[in-house]
Motif scaffolding. Sequence first.
Motif, short mmCIF file in Angstrom:
data_model
loop_
_atom_site.label_atom_id
_atom_site.label_comp_id
_atom_site.label_asym_id
_atom_site.label_seq_id
_atom_site.Cartn_x
_atom_site.Cartn_y
_atom_site.Cartn_z
N ILE A 128 0.81 -1.22 0.00
CA ILE A 128 0.00 0.00 0.00
C ILE A 128 0.85 1.28 0.00
O ILE A 128 0.58 2.19 -0.79
CB ILE A 128 -1.01 -0.05 1.16
CG1 ILE A 128 -2.11 -1.04 0.78
CG2 ILE A 128 -1.59 1.33 1.46
CD1 ILE A 128 -3.12 -1.30 1.84
N THR A 132 0.52 3.77 -3.09
CA THR A 132 -0.01 5.12 -2.76
C THR A 132 0.91 6.18 -3.35
O THR A 132 0.46 7.16 -3.97
CB THR A 132 -0.09 5.30 -1.23
OG1 THR A 132 -0.97 4.32 -0.70
CG2 THR A 132 -0.57 6.68 -0.85
N GLY A 156 9.38 8.78 5.07
CA GLY A 156 8.47 7.68 5.41
C GLY A 156 8.37 6.67 4.28
O GLY A 156 8.96 6.84 3.21
N ALA A 157 7.58 5.62 4.54
CA ALA A 157 7.44 4.55 3.55
C ALA A 157 6.82 5.10 2.26
O ALA A 157 7.18 4.68 1.16
CB ALA A 157 6.56 3.44 4.12
N GLY A 177 12.34 16.24 5.99
CA GLY A 177 12.52 15.14 6.94
C GLY A 177 12.73 15.72 8.33
O GLY A 177 13.21 16.85 8.45
N SER A 220 1.87 14.42 3.10
CA SER A 220 1.44 13.37 4.03
C SER A 220 1.18 13.95 5.41
O SER A 220 0.87 13.20 6.34
CB SER A 220 2.54 12.30 4.18
OG SER A 220 2.72 11.60 2.99
N VAL A 221 1.33 15.25 5.59
CA VAL A 221 1.40 15.82 6.93
C VAL A 221 0.27 16.81 7.25
O VAL A 221 -0.37 16.73 8.30
CB VAL A 221 2.79 16.47 7.15
CG1 VAL A 221 2.84 17.16 8.50
CG2 VAL A 221 3.89 15.43 7.06
N SER A 242 -2.36 13.19 0.63
CA SER A 242 -2.34 11.73 0.79
C SER A 242 -2.43 11.33 2.25
O SER A 242 -2.84 10.22 2.57
CB SER A 242 -1.06 11.18 0.16
OG SER A 242 -0.89 9.84 0.49
N GLY A 243 -2.00 12.22 3.14
CA GLY A 243 -2.04 11.91 4.57
C GLY A 243 -2.15 13.21 5.35
O GLY A 243 -2.00 14.30 4.79
N ALA A 244 -2.42 13.07 6.65
CA ALA A 244 -2.57 14.26 7.50
C ALA A 244 -1.95 13.96 8.87
O ALA A 244 -2.59 14.11 9.90
CB ALA A 244 -4.05 14.63 7.61
N MET A 245 -0.67 13.52 8.81
CA MET A 245 0.00 13.06 10.04
C MET A 245 -0.09 14.06 11.19
O MET A 245 -0.15 13.66 12.35
CB MET A 245 1.49 12.82 9.75
CG MET A 245 1.81 11.55 9.02
SD MET A 245 1.20 10.09 9.82
CE MET A 245 1.81 10.32 11.47
N SER A 275 -6.95 8.48 -2.18
CA SER A 275 -7.00 7.24 -1.41
C SER A 275 -6.62 6.07 -2.30
O SER A 275 -7.18 5.89 -3.39
CB SER A 275 -8.41 7.02 -0.85
OG SER A 275 -8.44 5.71 -0.29
N GLY A 322 8.00 8.93 15.06
CA GLY A 322 8.59 9.40 13.80
C GLY A 322 10.11 9.41 13.81
O GLY A 322 10.73 10.13 13.05
N1 LIG Z 1 -3.93 8.17 0.85
C1 LIG Z 1 -3.74 6.88 1.02
O1 LIG Z 1 -4.39 6.04 0.41
C2 LIG Z 1 -2.68 6.46 2.00
C3 LIG Z 1 -2.24 5.15 2.06
C4 LIG Z 1 -1.22 4.83 2.96
C5 LIG Z 1 -0.71 5.83 3.78
N2 LIG Z 1 -1.21 7.09 3.69
C6 LIG Z 1 -0.70 8.19 4.52
O2 LIG Z 1 0.62 8.46 4.19
C7 LIG Z 1 1.24 9.11 5.29
C8 LIG Z 1 2.63 8.57 5.45
O3 LIG Z 1 2.59 7.21 5.69
P1 LIG Z 1 3.93 6.41 5.94
O4 LIG Z 1 3.59 4.99 6.03
O5 LIG Z 1 4.96 6.85 4.98
O6 LIG Z 1 4.27 6.87 7.38
P2 LIG Z 1 5.48 7.68 7.99
O7 LIG Z 1 6.20 8.50 7.04
O8 LIG Z 1 6.20 6.79 8.86
O9 LIG Z 1 4.62 8.74 8.80
C9 LIG Z 1 5.04 9.42 9.83
C10 LIG Z 1 5.93 10.63 9.55
O10 LIG Z 1 5.17 11.81 9.40
C11 LIG Z 1 6.02 12.89 9.78
N3 LIG Z 1 5.33 13.95 10.53
C12 LIG Z 1 5.39 15.26 10.22
N4 LIG Z 1 4.69 15.97 11.09
C13 LIG Z 1 4.16 15.12 11.97
C14 LIG Z 1 3.36 15.27 13.12
N5 LIG Z 1 2.91 16.47 13.51
N6 LIG Z 1 3.03 14.18 13.82
C15 LIG Z 1 3.46 12.96 13.43
N7 LIG Z 1 4.23 12.74 12.33
C16 LIG Z 1 4.58 13.82 11.62
C17 LIG Z 1 7.12 12.27 10.62
O11 LIG Z 1 8.29 12.32 9.85
P3 LIG Z 1 9.20 13.63 9.81
O12 LIG Z 1 9.36 14.10 11.21
O13 LIG Z 1 10.42 13.14 9.17
O14 LIG Z 1 8.45 14.62 8.99
C18 LIG Z 1 6.74 10.84 10.77
O15 LIG Z 1 7.85 9.95 10.77
C19 LIG Z 1 0.32 8.91 6.47
O16 LIG Z 1 -0.28 10.14 6.74
C20 LIG Z 1 -0.72 7.93 5.98
O17 LIG Z 1 -1.99 8.19 6.52
C21 LIG Z 1 -2.15 7.42 2.82
#
Ligand SMILES: NC(=O)c1ccc[n+]([C@@H]2O[C@H](COP(=O)([O-])OP(=O)(O)OC[C@H]3O[C@@H](n4cnc5c(N)ncnc54)[C@H](OP(=O)(O)O)[C@@H]3O)[C@@H](O)[C@H]2O)c1
Length: 332
Positions: A128, A132, A156-157, A177, A220-221, A242-245, A275, A322
């Motif tokens: 995924i 994505t 991130g991934a 990052g 993603s954030v 794509s995301g709203a971390m 999505s 993170g």
């Molecule tokens: N749209 C879709 O279909 C879909 C599918 C899969 C995943 N996603 C989304 O993609 C995003 C990234 O997924 P991922 O698997 O690659 O995860 P990930 O990068 O491990 O996600 C976390 C990263 O977000 C950053 N971040 C920035 N501001 C943040 C905050 N205020 N709180 C927490 N983290 C924060 C952090 O990295 P830094 O500190 O380095 O910035 C953290 O390591 C997620 O939002 C997820 O919901 C969307």
Amino acid sequence: MMKAKTWVIAKLFDGEPTESNFRLIEEEVPSPKQGEFVCEALYLSVSPYESSSSDKAPLGSALMGHQVSRVTDTKNSEYPVGTLIQCYSGWRSRSLINPKENPEALKLLKVPNLAGKEPSLALGVMGIPGVTAYRGLLEVCEPKAGDTVLVSGAAGAVGSVVGQIAKIKGCKVIGFGGSKEKCDWLKSLGFDHVFNYKEVNLDDALTSAAPNGVDCFFDSVGGEVSCRVLQHMNDLGRVCVSGAMSSYNYGDKQPLMPSPFHACLYKRLKIQGFSVSSCDARFEESRTQIFKWMNEDKVKYKEEVQEGFEKMPKAFLTALKGKVAGKIIVKV
Ligand SMILES: NC(=O)c1ccc[n+]([C@@H]2O[C@H](COP(=O)([O-])OP(=O)(O)OC[C@H]3O[C@@H](n4cnc5c(N)ncnc54)[C@H](OP(=O)(O)O)[C@@H]3O)[C@@H](O)[C@H]2O)c1
């Protein structure tokens, strides 16, 4: 009848969870009836965004997430013993699956032939997150050679794959990052400019890295950092939400953010939510392309593998902080 171990919610999430929010229980798994099979988890995904669904789940329910597992007992000829699958079974060591029952919720797929690479990749670059990145970038950001692409959550991934594919498409790529280690890794992947967004003045950084403006933003954030980025977008720029971390821990109490509408209006931006669930028909084709790039050394990945099913909460909390680049996986 067999036993399974399952992690359940012991205490509802209120802000950032701790280990006391999780409890390990034993469940009974019935023997498969016609059309069903039992599988044993080999690798489980822990993702920060999974907390956004878990914080709404009732007490005692299983934590949700994807896993790669092996069929161990079957009454379904399409899934013989030994078949490797990926599914949304949650934090369970063993599951009974009926592919016909609620296939949407199961998100059941067979792990493709990975030519000897670990099947855990089906939870990251070949799953995924990878798809994505690929589809969100192509379908929403529509990058053209020469465009400047900005990626948040770049280590991130998802983000790490977005940046590498944007490079393949001939773009200039800027990544955000959250630590020196993450930024160093992004540079090694070929990102043209990398910033620790926590330490720099964003306007100065973007003015120097993108003097002609940003054409595509893969986000993603969300939150204030993303609103700042919009000020640096070019007319008719494309933003993939794509995301709203930055907002997952707030649940229903979302803080009010600076309004993005001014930039959206005057720059005629396209800001579109994305999505991966809308990409089922192109999922296999997309990961076949990603696999090809991996074998050509054009797409690289990082996995942090933590061993032991009992480590699930710890691994999840690490992901939430993170601190780790790439994809965090638990190996049973
Ligand atoms: N749209 C879709 O279909 C879909 C599918 C899969 C995943 N996603 C989304 O993609 C995003 C990234 O997924 P991922 O698997 O690659 O995860 P990930 O990068 O491990 O996600 C976390 C990263 O977000 C950053 N971040 C920035 N501001 C943040 C905050 N205020 N709180 C927490 N983290 C924060 C952090 O990295 P830094 O500190 O380095 O910035 C953290 O390591 C997620 O939002 C997820 O919901 C969307």
